[in-house]
Enzyme design. Structure first.
Site, PDB file in Angstrom:
ATOM      1  CE  LYS A  66      -5.210  -8.191   8.072  1.00 30.48           C
ATOM      2  NZ  LYS A  66      -5.106  -8.657   6.679  1.00 30.48           N
ATOM      3  N   GLY A  69       1.779  -5.947   6.394  1.00 34.61           N
ATOM      4  CA  GLY A  69       1.975  -4.589   5.890  1.00 34.61           C
ATOM      5  C   GLY A  69       0.614  -3.931   5.856  1.00 34.61           C
ATOM      6  CG  ASP A 108      -1.792  -8.792   1.226  1.00 31.12           C
ATOM      7  OD1 ASP A 108      -1.126  -8.229   2.109  1.00 31.12           O
ATOM      8  OD2 ASP A 108      -1.386  -9.753   0.560  1.00 31.12           O
TER       9      ASP A 108
HETATM   10  P1  IMP Z   1       5.653 -15.774   6.659  1.00 28.64           P
HETATM   11  O1  IMP Z   1       4.582 -15.564   7.655  1.00 28.64           O
HETATM   12  O2  IMP Z   1       6.439 -14.541   6.362  1.00 28.64           O
HETATM   13  O3  IMP Z   1       6.541 -16.933   6.969  1.00 28.64           O
HETATM   14  O4  IMP Z   1       4.951 -16.162   5.264  1.00 28.64           O
HETATM   15  C1  IMP Z   1       4.154 -17.334   5.121  1.00 28.64           C
HETATM   16  C2  IMP Z   1       3.107 -17.137   4.019  1.00 28.64           C
HETATM   17  O5  IMP Z   1       2.179 -16.156   4.449  1.00 28.64           O
HETATM   18  C3  IMP Z   1       3.677 -16.637   2.695  1.00 28.64           C
HETATM   19  O6  IMP Z   1       2.899 -17.161   1.636  1.00 28.64           O
HETATM   20  C4  IMP Z   1       3.484 -15.133   2.787  1.00 28.64           C
HETATM   21  O7  IMP Z   1       3.401 -14.529   1.513  1.00 28.64           O
HETATM   22  C5  IMP Z   1       2.162 -15.070   3.524  1.00 28.64           C
HETATM   23  N1  IMP Z   1       2.012 -13.847   4.310  1.00 28.64           N
HETATM   24  C6  IMP Z   1       2.596 -13.557   5.489  1.00 28.64           C
HETATM   25  N2  IMP Z   1       2.196 -12.357   5.934  1.00 28.64           N
HETATM   26  C7  IMP Z   1       1.339 -11.888   5.031  1.00 28.64           C
HETATM   27  C8  IMP Z   1       0.558 -10.700   4.937  1.00 28.64           C
HETATM   28  O8  IMP Z   1       0.561  -9.835   5.822  1.00 28.64           O
HETATM   29  N3  IMP Z   1      -0.223 -10.569   3.841  1.00 28.64           N
HETATM   30  C9  IMP Z   1      -0.298 -11.538   2.881  1.00 28.64           C
HETATM   31  N4  IMP Z   1       0.396 -12.667   2.920  1.00 28.64           N
HETATM   32  C10 IMP Z   1       1.212 -12.843   3.991  1.00 28.64           C
END
Ligand code: IMP
Length: 423
Positions: free
Chosen positions: A16, A40, A13
């Site tokens: 980028k 996102g 976040d």
């Molecule tokens: P996952 O990749 O969805 O399994 O999430 C694993 C961890 O990475 C969690 O703490 C999510 O909140 C964090 N996370 C995954 N993608 C993002 C992102 O694009 N921005 C911020 N945190 C992320």
């Protein structure tokens, strides 16, 4: 021509998407190298806010080709929704979007498995976005996954069925009592596959090799942040891919000696969404102000982000692991109005003061040591040149550059494309 690389240095976040969008005019190809719809990437211009999850952030420009690399995991359903959103803006995405045959597919059962796995962890949950990222990468490394290129084979549905059946047995094993209607999910999935199949599939490593030979300019776009890297992040509270520079080589098939500039993006403070250690996290009014002014809510899940002061110990680590050559500081405007700014320059760790990131940064092991700096009160959001910066902001930037031994070449002062100041 060399490949430049852009990635996040914190827990994701960082902004980028905005910077890729700003830089795209200088590139022929924007290539996303890892992650999936857990990301996102927010872009704002002409008063409209766009959020991309899987599609590279160069898609709004006329000429650049946007490439989804082999290191990415694609959920066809979310991908289709993204494309439908682009179509609303009369964007001819078909001519500008290419997808690696080696990218893996997120199946509906991967998403359910993600939810079941998280539910079974109780208090130890990762705080996953529940987009099926972990289970899909597990199938990739377990050599069970279904890839985009498989969609061109006659027996792919049979492979799908075998894998989905296996997943159903695993979901039962978790006994997480998750309700789902697989038939409905599959209808949506197979419909979305049709859309995916209407796009151009490529052998992206060859495509990028030829592009380099032709002198094309390539920007590799990372997702999430370095502290969420599966190897170098705050394991197990991480995502399931290599978010650091090496991930661009494996996620695109680009050789390490072809990477030239590494742009490291960081926020002027720190945020984290989901569980896991965060040494400089604030639980007071200052943290609340950062969250409110910075609109710190996840672009994918809407969850409130945890906020805290800038952590230079962690940031230095990310600069080193990635070989960052240029830094870009985001959301400087959010810090306007703080009388005093704190920057963590060391940790008290097991009775010693250390300046490197140790194996374990849980709160019981680590207490941040802060350097205090005078804040500024000026609103930065209307500024368009570095000569307008208040002295205190320049002092903050100079301090960070010295500590990180890397130049800060862009300072972002708001979400819009135009609120970007080059130094
Ligand atoms: P996952 O990749 O969805 O399994 O999430 C694993 C961890 O990475 C969690 O703490 C999510 O909140 C964090 N996370 C995954 N993608 C993002 C992102 O694009 N921005 C911020 N945190 C992320």
């Amino acid at each position: 021509m060399a490949v430049n690389l852009l990635l996040g240095l914190q827990w994701g976040d960082e902004g980028k998407g905005k910077i890729v969008d700003v830089l795209t005019k200088n590139y022929d190809i924007i290539a996303r190298f890892q992650g999936g719809p857990n990301a996102g990437h927010t872009l704002e211009f002409d008063g409209i806010k766009h959020v991309l999850h899987t599609i590279p952030s160069g898609i709004f420009h006329d000429k650049a080709i946007n490439l989804v690399g082999n290191g990415v995991v694609i959920d066809p359903v979310i991908f289709k929704k993204e494309l439908d959103n682009l179509a609303k803006f009369n964007l001819d995405y078909k001519s500008k979007l290419v997808i690696s045959r080696k990218a893996h597919l997120i199946l509906p059962t991967h998403r359910i498995l993600d939810a079941a796995s998280e539910a079974s962890k109780g208090k130890a949950k990762i705080g996953s976005t529940l987009k099926g990222i972990g289970p899909t990468y597990m199938d990739k490394t377990g050599r069970n996954g279904i890839r985009v290129g498989d969609l061109e084979l006659s027996d792919w549905k049979e492979r799908y069925r075998n894998l989905a059946n296996k997943h159903e047995a695993m979901i039962d094993f978790y006994d997480a009592k998750i309700e789902y209607d697989l038939e409905e999910l599959e209808n949506e999935f197979f419909e979305a596959i049709k859309t995916l199949k209407s796009l151009t599939f490529i052998d992206s490593e060859e495509y990028l090799y030829q592009a380099q030979k032709e002198g094309k300019k390539i920007l590799a776009e990372g997702a999430q942040g370095s502290l969420l890297d599966i190897d170098f992040g705050t394991y197990p509270f991480v995502t399931s891919s290599n978010t650091t520079a090496a991930g661009a080589c494996t996620g695109l098939g680009v050789a390490p000696n072809k990477i030239k500039e590494v742009f490291g993006i960081f926020k002027a403070y720190t945020t984290r969404v989901g569980s896991g250690p965060f040494p400089t996290e604030l639980f007071d009014e200052d943290g609340e102000t950062m969250g409110r002014v910075g609109n710190e809510f996840g672009a994918t899940t809407g969850r409130a982000r945890r906020c805290g002061w800038l952590d230079l110990v962690a940031l230095k680590y990310a600069v080193h692991v990635n070989g960052v050559t240029q830094l870009m500081m985001m959301k400087g405007d959010v810090l306007s109005g703080f009388k005093t700014l704190k920057v963590c320059t060391a940790y008290n760790y097991q009775g010693k003061t250390i300046t490197h990131l140790p194996y374990n940064i849980e709160p019981e092991n680590v207490t941040p040591v802060y350097t205090e700096m005078k804040g500024w009160s000026e609103d930065l959001t209307k500024m368009n040149d570095k000569s307008q910066f208040p002295k205190e902001l320049n002092d903050y930037i100079d301090f960070l550059e010295k500590e990180l031994e890397t130049p800060i070449t862009i300072v972002s002062v708001g979400p819009d494309r135009t609120q970007t100041i080059h130094r």
